[in-house]
Design a protein around this motif. Structure first.
Motif, mmCIF file in Angstrom:
data_model
loop_
_atom_site.group_PDB
_atom_site.id
_atom_site.type_symbol
_atom_site.label_atom_id
_atom_site.label_comp_id
_atom_site.label_asym_id
_atom_site.label_seq_id
_atom_site.Cartn_x
_atom_site.Cartn_y
_atom_site.Cartn_z
ATOM 1 N N HIS A 1 -25.926 -31.290 22.529
ATOM 2 C CA HIS A 1 -25.072 -32.263 21.862
ATOM 3 C C HIS A 1 -23.591 -31.922 22.015
ATOM 4 O O HIS A 1 -22.738 -32.499 21.332
ATOM 5 C CB HIS A 1 -25.424 -32.348 20.370
ATOM 6 N N LEU B 1 -25.096 -30.300 13.243
ATOM 7 C CA LEU B 1 -24.475 -31.479 13.848
ATOM 8 C C LEU B 1 -23.819 -32.359 12.794
ATOM 9 O O LEU B 1 -22.765 -32.967 13.041
ATOM 10 C CB LEU B 1 -25.522 -32.275 14.631
ATOM 11 N N TYR C 1 -27.232 -36.901 15.590
ATOM 12 C CA TYR C 1 -28.391 -36.236 16.186
ATOM 13 C C TYR C 1 -29.173 -37.196 17.066
ATOM 14 O O TYR C 1 -29.527 -38.302 16.650
ATOM 15 C CB TYR C 1 -29.301 -35.685 15.085
ATOM 16 N N ASP C 2 -29.430 -36.774 18.288
ATOM 17 C CA ASP C 2 -30.194 -37.577 19.244
ATOM 18 C C ASP C 2 -31.511 -36.852 19.540
ATOM 19 O O ASP C 2 -31.521 -35.828 20.218
ATOM 20 C CB ASP C 2 -29.403 -37.748 20.537
ATOM 21 N N LYS D 1 -32.444 -35.516 22.947
ATOM 22 C CA LYS D 1 -31.768 -34.336 23.483
ATOM 23 C C LYS D 1 -32.328 -33.032 22.917
ATOM 24 O O LYS D 1 -31.934 -31.952 23.331
ATOM 25 C CB LYS D 1 -30.272 -34.393 23.173
ATOM 26 N N SER D 2 -33.246 -33.154 21.974
ATOM 27 C CA SER D 2 -33.714 -31.961 21.269
ATOM 28 C C SER D 2 -34.658 -31.091 22.097
ATOM 29 O O SER D 2 -34.668 -29.872 21.977
ATOM 30 C CB SER D 2 -34.416 -32.352 19.966
ATOM 31 N N VAL E 1 -21.442 -35.045 14.479
ATOM 32 C CA VAL E 1 -22.107 -35.470 15.715
ATOM 33 C C VAL E 1 -23.473 -36.066 15.365
ATOM 34 O O VAL E 1 -24.264 -35.445 14.656
ATOM 35 C CB VAL E 1 -22.288 -34.281 16.693
#
Length: 266
Positions: A51, A190, A197-198, A201-202, A195
């Motif tokens: 991230h 995040l 959290y996606d 992308k984890s 930011v």
């Protein structure tokens, strides 16, 4: 400007053998706290870096223990924005759950600790002391990493190694706990940096665990209170029915330099 995060993994790979603490024995096998801390820390690092967060590890995963003063000095000189410490707890066998400590005068630290508790509860994890705990100077929880950092700092205790249910999550990864707790840490971090959290992308696929149902007893029965004996370097220092007193005695002994602390059910 890059957002700067310090990750501190509790203790080191040599702590158990050198300090004779920070581990539990189960069926004749030693389980070290740092092994879990490092494993979850590395997962957390991977998520937040995806991230765009810049990360400094002040304790190498699976490396020799780095003194706390060295860790905080490094974080301060680096100009970190957030200091995040990952641990596992120990105490009476009845004590269980996760919580986050923050320095008592830090409003941002308190906010993050409460956010950690919120995400943990949503994931179905049991909370200890409602999930957040103020670290106060001169008390058993006067933690160096929270007191000596020049930035917002949080110290997380991700379950009790000494509790049978928490042990399964910590060392056996029950309910895919390592991914679950790493995602919780990432969300907290995040959120601090603003930011979003996606999950794509984890790189993890958390399994949401259901809270365990509390044991019930007949209306006419009174709940039985466990008594635990605390021994410090072979000598008994007390026997307690209140788990907080047990934890306080253990923390006091460790802070006083005890080489070996045992908690036994009477």
């Amino acid at each position: 400007m890059a957002k700067k995060l310090v990750l501190s993994y509790g203790h080191g790979a040599d702590t158990a053998n050198k300090a004779h603490s920070k581990f539990v024995m189960n069926k004749g096998k030693m389980y070290e706290e740092h092994t879990f801390n490092a494993k979850v820390g590395v997962k957390t690092k991977k998520i937040v870096e995806a991230h765009g967060i810049t990360v400094l590890e002040v304790q190498p995963p699976n490396g020799s223990d780095v003194p706390l003063r060295t860790r905080t000095n490094k974080a301060n000189s680096w100009g970190a924005d957030l200091y995040y410490s990952i641990h596992a707890n120990a105490g009476a066998s009845s004590a269980k759950g996760v919580c986050a400590f923050y320095w008592s005068t830090s409003k941002s630290g308190k906010k993050l600790a409460e956010l950690y508790a919120k995400f943990a509860k949503e994931a179905g994890l049991p909370l200890y002391h409602n999930g957040s705990y103020a670290s106060v100077k001169g008390t058993w929880n006067d933690f160096h990493e929270l007191r000596e950092t020049a930035m917002t700092a949080v110290l997380t205790e991700n379950g009790f190694m000494t509790n049978s249910e928490d042990f399964k999550r910590i060392f056996e990864n029950a309910g895919n706990f390592h991914d679950v707790i790493a995602e919780i840490h990432a969300k907290v971090i995040l959120s601090f940096f603003g930011v979003k959290y996606d999950p794509d992308k984890s790189g993890v696929k958390p399994t949401i665990s259901k809270p365990s149902k509390p044991a019930t007893s007949k209306p006419t029965e009174k709940p039985k209170k466990d008594i635990h004996r605390v021994k410090v370097d072979g000598k008994q220092v007390g026997a307690f029915g209140d788990e907080k007193n047990v934890i306080d005695a253990v923390e006091k002994a460790l802070k006083g330099g005890a080489k070996k602390v045992n908690v036994e059910e009477v």
